[in-house]
Design a protein around this motif. Sequence first.
Motif, PDB file in Angstrom:
ATOM      1  N   HIS A 111       5.029  -7.616   6.124  1.00  0.00           N
ATOM      2  CA  HIS A 111       5.842  -6.502   6.224  1.00  0.00           C
ATOM      3  C   HIS A 111       7.338  -6.012   6.243  1.00  0.00           C
ATOM      4  O   HIS A 111       8.165  -6.712   7.264  1.00  0.00           O
ATOM      5  CB  HIS A 111       5.112  -5.824   7.078  1.00  0.00           C
TER       6      HIS A 111
ATOM      7  N   ARG B  82       5.219  -0.613   6.047  1.00  0.00           N
ATOM      8  CA  ARG B  82       5.481  -0.477   7.442  1.00  0.00           C
ATOM      9  C   ARG B  82       6.247   0.487   8.318  1.00  0.00           C
ATOM     10  O   ARG B  82       7.781   0.636   7.860  1.00  0.00           O
ATOM     11  CB  ARG B  82       5.679  -1.727   8.619  1.00  0.00           C
ATOM     12  N   THR B  83       5.691   1.687   8.749  1.00  0.00           N
ATOM     13  CA  THR B  83       6.836   2.262   9.894  1.00  0.00           C
ATOM     14  C   THR B  83       7.044   2.329  10.985  1.00  0.00           C
ATOM     15  O   THR B  83       5.572   2.461  11.657  1.00  0.00           O
ATOM     16  CB  THR B  83       6.513   4.183   9.042  1.00  0.00           C
TER      17      THR B  83
ATOM     18  N   LEU C 100       4.322   5.984   5.725  1.00  0.00           N
ATOM     19  CA  LEU C 100       3.554   5.679   4.540  1.00  0.00           C
ATOM     20  C   LEU C 100       3.018   5.756   2.562  1.00  0.00           C
ATOM     21  O   LEU C 100       3.112   5.011   2.128  1.00  0.00           O
ATOM     22  CB  LEU C 100       2.128   4.616   5.427  1.00  0.00           C
TER      23      LEU C 100
ATOM     24  N   ALA D  77      -0.703  -0.553   4.280  1.00  0.00           N
ATOM     25  CA  ALA D  77       0.413  -0.128   4.474  1.00  0.00           C
ATOM     26  C   ALA D  77       0.130  -0.330   6.613  1.00  0.00           C
ATOM     27  O   ALA D  77      -1.242  -0.233   6.797  1.00  0.00           O
ATOM     28  CB  ALA D  77       0.030   1.371   4.592  1.00  0.00           C
TER      29      ALA D  77
END
Length: 276
Positions: free
Chosen positions: A113, A161-162, A177, A190
């Motif tokens: 990620h 990835r947020t 995402l 996500a």
Amino acid sequence: MAVRASTRLRELLEGDRLILTPPGVYDGISARLALEAGFDTLYMSGAATTASMLGQPDLAVATQNDFIQNATMIANLAPGVPVICDADTGFGGPVMVSRTLAAYARAGVAGFHIEDQLQTKRCGHLLGKQIAPKEEFIARIRAAAAARAKIPGCDIVIIARTDAAQSFGMEDALDRLKAAIELVMVCVVAFLEGVRNKEEVSFTVSRLAPTPVIFPLVTAIPATHAIRAALHSLKTTGSDVPTAGGMGPKAFFEVMGLDEAIQIDMDAGGAAFTTI
């Protein structure tokens, strides 16, 4: 022909299971114990890797080389078991993101990620995170996709990835995402970092399923408690017997793959470990 770990990860993600639960591992011991416990996916925690390899907090101290070295070791303990790895921000701009993907693919990593923090990042559960603009985040994902396309047959899973939920709320984070998935069309998974309670977990899973729910420090924190207790016991009693639990060196090495190593030697016609 053996199925690649990345292909196996895709099969698991596309299967009937709503959630995968890869435990966070960070070295050979934690990875071996996770395999012994029967987990069919593993997660190389960036925070735990930084702590284990460098003795430092997760404040962007570890380098790309540190992560690749650790990932290569863990992914090759059991090549058929998918390992998902942290890749922080990709360790730079699009060129470094491209190099990160290529290195992870060579290492046998199944997926990784990339996050949307600035390069001076920190653990997703700490406060004060600075978030990159959405366009910069999308550029990182696009660079990873382009790098994957250049490697014949490569199907390593790219995970967006947020960390934006802490600063901007859940809806903004989910919008980031969805943008990564819809605009680039390369993310099978996500990853929303920093969910705080059961309700947010349920909400996230319902919006992003199927998805892994990772437990990044599930081995590192208990190990810290156990090692601390063992050292306290040694200092106060002068003996390691109370904390060894009856495990001697040979039993420990068996957990680390002793029998497999002996079998490899025997299959090659060797007799070096006939008595051990």
